[in-house]
Design a protein around this motif. Sequence first.
Motif, PDB file in Angstrom:
ATOM      1  N   ARG A 143       0.818  -1.225   0.000  1.00 32.67           N
ATOM      2  CA  ARG A 143       0.000   0.000   0.000  1.00 32.67           C
ATOM      3  C   ARG A 143       0.848   1.269   0.000  1.00 32.67           C
ATOM      4  NH1 ARG A 143      -4.883  -1.322   4.201  1.00 32.67           N
ATOM      5  NH2 ARG A 143      -5.313  -3.405   3.451  1.00 32.67           N
ATOM      6  N   ARG A 144       2.063   1.140  -0.431  1.00 35.32           N
ATOM      7  CA  ARG A 144       2.985   2.270  -0.317  1.00 35.32           C
ATOM      8  C   ARG A 144       2.573   3.472  -1.173  1.00 35.32           C
ATOM      9  NH1 ARG A 144       7.815   2.113   2.006  1.00 35.32           N
ATOM     10  NH2 ARG A 144       9.176   3.890   1.685  1.00 35.32           N
ATOM     11  N   ASP A 145       1.862   3.185  -2.261  1.00 34.27           N
ATOM     12  CA  ASP A 145       1.511   4.270  -3.176  1.00 34.27           C
ATOM     13  C   ASP A 145       0.309   5.087  -2.691  1.00 34.27           C
ATOM     14  OD1 ASP A 145      -0.033   2.038  -3.450  1.00 34.27           O
ATOM     15  OD2 ASP A 145      -0.270   2.172  -5.624  1.00 34.27           O
ATOM     16  N   ARG A 146      -0.298   4.726  -1.543  1.00 37.67           N
ATOM     17  CA  ARG A 146      -1.445   5.507  -1.040  1.00 37.67           C
ATOM     18  C   ARG A 146      -1.375   5.669   0.479  1.00 37.67           C
ATOM     19  NH1 ARG A 146      -5.088   0.398  -1.115  1.00 37.67           N
ATOM     20  NH2 ARG A 146      -3.721  -0.911  -2.309  1.00 37.67           N
ATOM     21  N   PRO A 147      -0.275   6.274   0.969  1.00 37.36           N
ATOM     22  CA  PRO A 147      -0.078   6.369   2.435  1.00 37.36           C
ATOM     23  C   PRO A 147      -1.142   7.192   3.159  1.00 37.36           C
ATOM     24  CG  PRO A 147       1.518   7.726   1.286  1.00 37.36           C
ATOM     25  CD  PRO A 147       0.819   6.927   0.234  1.00 37.36           C
ATOM     26  N   HIS A 148      -1.787   8.121   2.449  1.00 34.97           N
ATOM     27  CA  HIS A 148      -2.806   8.954   3.112  1.00 34.97           C
ATOM     28  C   HIS A 148      -4.013   8.123   3.551  1.00 34.97           C
ATOM     29  CE1 HIS A 148      -1.102  12.963   2.773  1.00 34.97           C
ATOM     30  NE2 HIS A 148      -0.457  12.444   1.744  1.00 34.97           N
ATOM     31  N   GLU A 149      -4.133   6.919   2.989  1.00 36.66           N
ATOM     32  CA  GLU A 149      -5.257   6.060   3.382  1.00 36.66           C
ATOM     33  C   GLU A 149      -4.999   5.346   4.696  1.00 36.66           C
ATOM     34  OE1 GLU A 149      -6.216   3.253   0.344  1.00 36.66           O
ATOM     35  OE2 GLU A 149      -6.595   4.816  -1.141  1.00 36.66           O
ATOM     36  N   TRP A 150      -3.718   5.087   5.012  1.00 37.19           N
ATOM     37  CA  TRP A 150      -3.467   4.194   6.143  1.00 37.19           C
ATOM     38  C   TRP A 150      -2.376   4.637   7.117  1.00 37.19           C
ATOM     39  CZ3 TRP A 150       1.543   2.422   6.284  1.00 37.19           C
ATOM     40  CH2 TRP A 150       2.247   2.465   5.073  1.00 37.19           C
ATOM     41  N   LYS A 151      -1.534   5.617   6.722  1.00 39.04           N
ATOM     42  CA  LYS A 151      -0.351   5.888   7.546  1.00 39.04           C
ATOM     43  C   LYS A 151      -0.586   7.034   8.525  1.00 39.04           C
ATOM     44  CE  LYS A 151       4.640   5.796   6.915  1.00 39.04           C
ATOM     45  NZ  LYS A 151       4.921   6.696   8.003  1.00 39.04           N
ATOM     46  N   CYS A 152      -0.083   6.891   9.748  1.00 44.09           N
ATOM     47  CA  CYS A 152      -0.251   7.949  10.758  1.00 44.09           C
ATOM     48  C   CYS A 152       0.505   9.222  10.346  1.00 44.09           C
ATOM     49  CB  CYS A 152       0.259   7.478  12.120  1.00 44.09           C
ATOM     50  SG  CYS A 152      -0.713   6.152  12.824  1.00 44.09           S
ATOM     51  N   GLN A 153       1.723   9.036   9.801  1.00 40.38           N
ATOM     52  CA  GLN A 153       2.498  10.181   9.293  1.00 40.38           C
ATOM     53  C   GLN A 153       2.730   9.933   7.789  1.00 40.38           C
ATOM     54  OE1 GLN A 153       5.980  11.299  11.874  1.00 40.38           O
ATOM     55  NE2 GLN A 153       5.267   9.618  13.144  1.00 40.38           N
ATOM     56  N   PRO A 154       1.739  10.257   6.963  1.00 42.21           N
ATOM     57  CA  PRO A 154       1.787   9.820   5.559  1.00 42.21           C
ATOM     58  C   PRO A 154       2.891  10.434   4.711  1.00 42.21           C
ATOM     59  CG  PRO A 154      -0.128  11.230   5.962  1.00 42.21           C
ATOM     60  CD  PRO A 154       0.528  11.016   7.284  1.00 42.21           C
ATOM     61  N   GLU A 155       3.427  11.572   5.155  1.00 42.02           N
ATOM     62  CA  GLU A 155       4.438  12.205   4.298  1.00 42.02           C
ATOM     63  C   GLU A 155       5.859  11.763   4.605  1.00 42.02           C
ATOM     64  OE1 GLU A 155       3.254  16.350   4.575  1.00 42.02           O
ATOM     65  OE2 GLU A 155       1.303  15.518   3.996  1.00 42.02           O
ATOM     66  N   LYS A 156       6.024  10.992   5.658  1.00 42.74           N
ATOM     67  CA  LYS A 156       7.375  10.589   6.040  1.00 42.74           C
ATOM     68  C   LYS A 156       7.463   9.080   6.200  1.00 42.74           C
ATOM     69  CE  LYS A 156      10.718  13.034   7.401  1.00 42.74           C
ATOM     70  NZ  LYS A 156      11.954  13.100   6.632  1.00 42.74           N
ATOM     71  N   PHE A 157       8.498   8.500   5.601  1.00 42.31           N
ATOM     72  CA  PHE A 157       8.798   7.077   5.789  1.00 42.31           C
ATOM     73  C   PHE A 157      10.175   6.964   6.432  1.00 42.31           C
ATOM     74  CE2 PHE A 157       5.550   6.771   2.592  1.00 42.31           C
ATOM     75  CZ  PHE A 157       4.943   5.542   2.802  1.00 42.31           C
ATOM     76  N   LEU A 158      10.366   5.925   7.200  1.00 46.19           N
ATOM     77  CA  LEU A 158      11.695   5.676   7.753  1.00 46.19           C
ATOM     78  C   LEU A 158      12.653   5.377   6.594  1.00 46.19           C
ATOM     79  CD1 LEU A 158      12.282   5.624  10.791  1.00 46.19           C
ATOM     80  CD2 LEU A 158      12.171   3.142  10.715  1.00 46.19           C
ATOM     81  N   SER A 159      13.879   5.881   6.659  1.00 51.63           N
ATOM     82  CA  SER A 159      14.812   5.645   5.548  1.00 51.63           C
ATOM     83  C   SER A 159      15.230   4.167   5.539  1.00 51.63           C
ATOM     84  CB  SER A 159      16.046   6.526   5.724  1.00 51.63           C
ATOM     85  OG  SER A 159      16.757   6.090   6.866  1.00 51.63           O
ATOM     86  N   PRO A 160      15.684   3.641   4.389  1.00 49.08           N
ATOM     87  CA  PRO A 160      16.125   2.228   4.343  1.00 49.08           C
ATOM     88  C   PRO A 160      17.226   1.948   5.358  1.00 49.08           C
ATOM     89  CG  PRO A 160      16.015   3.166   2.140  1.00 49.08           C
ATOM     90  CD  PRO A 160      15.778   4.301   3.087  1.00 49.08           C
ATOM     91  N   GLU A 161      18.098   2.950   5.600  1.00 45.41           N
ATOM     92  CA  GLU A 161      19.182   2.755   6.571  1.00 45.41           C
ATOM     93  C   GLU A 161      18.609   2.524   7.960  1.00 45.41           C
ATOM     94  OE1 GLU A 161      19.116   5.384   4.406  1.00 45.41           O
ATOM     95  OE2 GLU A 161      20.572   4.470   3.037  1.00 45.41           O
ATOM     96  N   LEU A 162      17.604   3.333   8.329  1.00 43.51           N
ATOM     97  CA  LEU A 162      17.005   3.176   9.660  1.00 43.51           C
ATOM     98  C   LEU A 162      16.174   1.900   9.754  1.00 43.51           C
ATOM     99  CD1 LEU A 162      16.024   6.794  10.779  1.00 43.51           C
ATOM    100  CD2 LEU A 162      17.836   5.324  11.665  1.00 43.51           C
TER     101      LEU A 162
END
Length: 416
Positions: A143-162
């Motif tokens: 569901r990565r292409d529609r984060p506004h539907e499900w994510k608490c902080q839709p504009e920010k993702f943890l970086s691959p390093e983190l």
Amino acid sequence: MEGELTKAACKYKMFENPMIEGVKWIDRYALTIDKFWIKLPEYMRNTFVTFAVLLMASTIKGDWIAIVVHLVKHINGTSAVIGEQLNGSMYRTNATGDVNWSDILEFMSLQGLPHFLIWAIVGSFLIYFSAGGFIHWYYYTNRRDRPHEWKCQPEKFLSPELELHEVFVGSFSLLLMSCLSGILSCYAINNGKLLTLYYRWDEYGWWWFVAQIIVIFIYQDYLTYWLHRIYHWPWLYKNFHKLHHTYKQPTAFSVTAIHPIEILHVQLTMLLPIFVIPTHWVAFYIVEIYTYAHGILNHSGVNIKSFWWQPWQPDTMFHDNHHQYFHVNFGFNIFIWDVLHGTYRRKDRVYSEDIFFGKGKSFNEVSSKELLNDLAERKKENPRAYRENVNEYNINDVLVNTLKNKRLASCDSKNE
Ligand SMILES: [Zn+2]
Ligand SMILES: [Zn+2]
């Protein structure tokens, strides 16, 4: 079907864009899982996800092996047989050295310990990566292409390093917790006399079977509220708990990405009831699985609301707020503790990593820069993660007015 798969292929191709952050290792299997996934009816998908969360919950603190051992004890009545057999096959012939490990282990009622440790560690890692990987795929890839539907902080993702960082820290916790659980399980099957666990449903009456679930749940949740709050005191925070707050946008893998000293400390306190009060093993593990499953969901970064039958349970946004704003909302599965102790997030307070002790600061106590940061953070929250789809902390007007007043005040003081 063909069309849907092509759509999925396009979606995953999108992740090749280096501007889009994400976990790459699970993306590799994304298309294969997608092919299988889209054929399933909705109810089966939900069952799969629920099962994965429960499976991961049974594993993050290595409990799965203890559950198996207590189930064996429950079925067999009592048994010292398994440990004795394992011990005999491994150590009885070792009589040449000065140190007789067999006798030491027997003295500690830990016959067959290496077997328990190996099983505990291997099993935990297999479940952690398969169930955890699936949960991660379900939300963060599927569901990565529609984060506004499900994510608490839709504009920010943890970086691959983190992401990788939290899996490493979480794996070390898993190793530690699996060893602890392996030792306890081995002791339980060999002797278990120091444990106050019991196995007959009605041994202390049915009323106590039900009551202990409530007692243990409240004990663990209130104690972990305080332990968590204490780990937010400046020295303890900087030296231990800050590691867990590396993840400002937590994912399911963040749940046990905690400093080893802290996780061990918390886990030993949570295990205390099985050494102190008569505890039916099933009652104890009902509480543990409930707590850990919600721990996974609370860290998932996914907007999940509690059910009507859980009036004590905060929505996942509550702990997501804790990661976004740091020193506030210290509770886990009962929000009342924060309300009672004044550490529940307030609309008219500013919170940040530098503002300790859970009460925040009023708009007038902070600088304009801190206020602007707070305003920016509030904008990153998903209104859908709150009840009625309204961000209850959205007070832009008040903040803007306060900022204006602050600027006016600073102009006045310059003019004077
Ligand atoms: Zn914290
Ligand atoms: Zn957390």
